[in-house]
Design a protein around this motif. Structure first.
Motif, PDB file in Angstrom:
ATOM      1  N   THR A   3      21.144  34.135  47.084  1.00 53.06           N
ATOM      2  CA  THR A   3      22.564  34.007  46.765  1.00 53.06           C
ATOM      3  C   THR A   3      22.968  35.129  45.824  1.00 53.06           C
ATOM      4  O   THR A   3      22.127  35.775  45.194  1.00 53.06           O
ATOM      5  CB  THR A   3      22.889  32.647  46.097  1.00 53.06           C
ATOM      6  N   LEU A   4      24.267  35.346  45.768  1.00 45.17           N
ATOM      7  CA  LEU A   4      24.854  36.224  44.763  1.00 45.17           C
ATOM      8  C   LEU A   4      26.152  35.589  44.300  1.00 45.17           C
ATOM      9  O   LEU A   4      26.645  34.633  44.914  1.00 45.17           O
ATOM     10  CB  LEU A   4      25.054  37.645  45.274  1.00 45.17           C
ATOM     11  N   VAL A   5      26.716  36.101  43.215  1.00 46.30           N
ATOM     12  CA  VAL A   5      27.968  35.585  42.665  1.00 46.30           C
ATOM     13  C   VAL A   5      29.016  36.695  42.741  1.00 46.30           C
ATOM     14  O   VAL A   5      28.715  37.867  42.479  1.00 46.30           O
ATOM     15  CB  VAL A   5      27.777  35.125  41.202  1.00 46.30           C
ATOM     16  N   ILE A   6      30.230  36.332  43.138  1.00 44.40           N
ATOM     17  CA  ILE A   6      31.372  37.230  42.993  1.00 44.40           C
ATOM     18  C   ILE A   6      32.334  36.562  42.025  1.00 44.40           C
ATOM     19  O   ILE A   6      32.419  35.328  41.969  1.00 44.40           O
ATOM     20  CB  ILE A   6      32.055  37.559  44.337  1.00 44.40           C
ATOM     21  N   PHE A   7      33.031  37.367  41.220  1.00 45.08           N
ATOM     22  CA  PHE A   7      33.932  36.760  40.240  1.00 45.08           C
ATOM     23  C   PHE A   7      35.169  37.604  40.025  1.00 45.08           C
ATOM     24  O   PHE A   7      35.218  38.778  40.375  1.00 45.08           O
ATOM     25  CB  PHE A   7      33.201  36.514  38.914  1.00 45.08           C
ATOM     26  N   ASP A   8      36.171  36.949  39.442  1.00 44.09           N
ATOM     27  CA  ASP A   8      37.432  37.599  39.117  1.00 44.09           C
ATOM     28  C   ASP A   8      37.984  36.969  37.846  1.00 44.09           C
ATOM     29  O   ASP A   8      37.741  35.784  37.577  1.00 44.09           O
ATOM     30  CB  ASP A   8      38.439  37.439  40.263  1.00 44.09           C
ATOM     31  N   LEU A   9      38.702  37.755  37.078  1.00 41.11           N
ATOM     32  CA  LEU A   9      39.303  37.294  35.825  1.00 41.11           C
ATOM     33  C   LEU A   9      40.808  37.500  35.859  1.00 41.11           C
ATOM     34  O   LEU A   9      41.300  38.458  36.447  1.00 41.11           O
ATOM     35  CB  LEU A   9      38.756  38.104  34.640  1.00 41.11           C
ATOM     36  N   LEU A 100      28.904  40.351  41.411  1.00 37.06           N
ATOM     37  CA  LEU A 100      29.765  41.432  41.870  1.00 37.06           C
ATOM     38  C   LEU A 100      31.209  41.214  41.447  1.00 37.06           C
ATOM     39  O   LEU A 100      31.721  40.091  41.504  1.00 37.06           O
ATOM     40  CB  LEU A 100      29.727  41.530  43.399  1.00 37.06           C
ATOM     41  N   SER A 101      31.848  42.294  41.054  1.00 35.56           N
ATOM     42  CA  SER A 101      33.290  42.260  40.802  1.00 35.56           C
ATOM     43  C   SER A 101      33.931  43.395  41.587  1.00 35.56           C
ATOM     44  O   SER A 101      33.271  44.364  41.973  1.00 35.56           O
ATOM     45  CB  SER A 101      33.597  42.407  39.306  1.00 35.56           C
ATOM     46  N   TYR A 102      35.231  43.262  41.826  1.00 34.23           N
ATOM     47  CA  TYR A 102      36.015  44.317  42.461  1.00 34.23           C
ATOM     48  C   TYR A 102      36.790  44.997  41.335  1.00 34.23           C
ATOM     49  O   TYR A 102      37.927  44.660  41.043  1.00 34.23           O
ATOM     50  CB  TYR A 102      36.943  43.708  43.516  1.00 34.23           C
ATOM     51  N   ASN A 134      30.023  46.530  39.661  1.00 33.32           N
ATOM     52  CA  ASN A 134      31.359  46.793  40.194  1.00 33.32           C
ATOM     53  C   ASN A 134      31.178  47.372  41.590  1.00 33.32           C
ATOM     54  O   ASN A 134      30.694  48.489  41.752  1.00 33.32           O
ATOM     55  CB  ASN A 134      32.097  47.786  39.292  1.00 33.32           C
ATOM     56  N   ILE A 135      31.592  46.620  42.589  1.00 34.37           N
ATOM     57  CA  ILE A 135      31.387  47.039  43.981  1.00 34.37           C
ATOM     58  C   ILE A 135      32.638  47.698  44.583  1.00 34.37           C
ATOM     59  O   ILE A 135      32.631  48.107  45.737  1.00 34.37           O
ATOM     60  CB  ILE A 135      30.916  45.835  44.815  1.00 34.37           C
TER      61      ILE A 135
END
Length: 197
Positions: A3-9, A100-102, A134-135
């Motif tokens: 698994t991996l995590v993606i996140f946003d603030l 990962l974040s954008y 940061n992807i």
């Protein structure tokens, strides 16, 4: 299962704050909302994380921020966690994962964790148990049409169905937009950078 995590603030903002890099007096990028998804290697969702956070320096949200995000002052006052509690919960969610974040949301998270520690708030969990990445540069290279898009619009830029109900600038909705983009790019032959899973 990998698994991996993606996140946003979502963090405090005012008119022209982005253009001025939050340089006006008292305008800090205080986190108000964290959204994250734990994804399997096929990009299906294993688990969601969402938290509202009570800002300390600017506890009163600006009308600009509320209009942008839809996050109401009453919700933050009633359901918002202290910064240390929210960051601790989020870092526990990220433990032993690639995250990962954008964009450079990990920088904003680091600022906020630092401010909490300066205020004497204790955090049990650490950045050191996760690998933040940061992807956005990779994604914009693979899909140049996304270069000018914020994370909540990725699904639109790639002509994908709306991933879930909601709106951009809601952290969890933005995560679903991000996941839809990653799934689409995988399905069209792109490979995530090494070490993501």
């Amino acid at each position: 299962m990998s698994t991996l995590v993606i996140f946003d603030l979502e963090f405090t903002s005012w008119p022209r704050a982005l253009e001025q890099n939050w340089s006006a007096p008292g305008q800090l990028r205080e986190i108000v909302q964290i959204g994250a998804l734990r994804l399997r290697d096929d990009f299906s969702v294993v688990e969601e994380f969402e938290a509202l956070v009570r800002p300390v320096v600017n506890p009163q949200l600006s009308a600009y921020f509320t209009d942008l995000t839809g996050i109401e002052q009453a919700a933050v006052d009633q359901d918002g966690l202290s910064p240390a509690a929210a960051f601790d919960d989020f870092l526990a969610f990220c433990q032993d994962q690639t995250v990962l974040s954008y964009g450079n949301d990990m920088v904003v998270l680091g600022e906020n964790v630092g401010w909490a520690r300066v205020r004497g708030e204790e955090l049990k969990n650490s950045f050191l148990t996760a690998r933040f990445l940061n992807i956005r540069p990779w994604l914009n290279t693979i899909a140049p049409v996304t270069a000018s898009a914020n994370v909540g619009r990725l699904w639109q830029m790639l002509d994908l169905p709306k991933p879930v109900a909601g709106q951009e600038h809601s952290a969890l909705f933005d995560c679903y937009s991000f996941a839809a983009a990653l799934r689409h790019l995988r399905d069209t032959g792109a490979t995530l950078p090494e070490g993501c899973f």
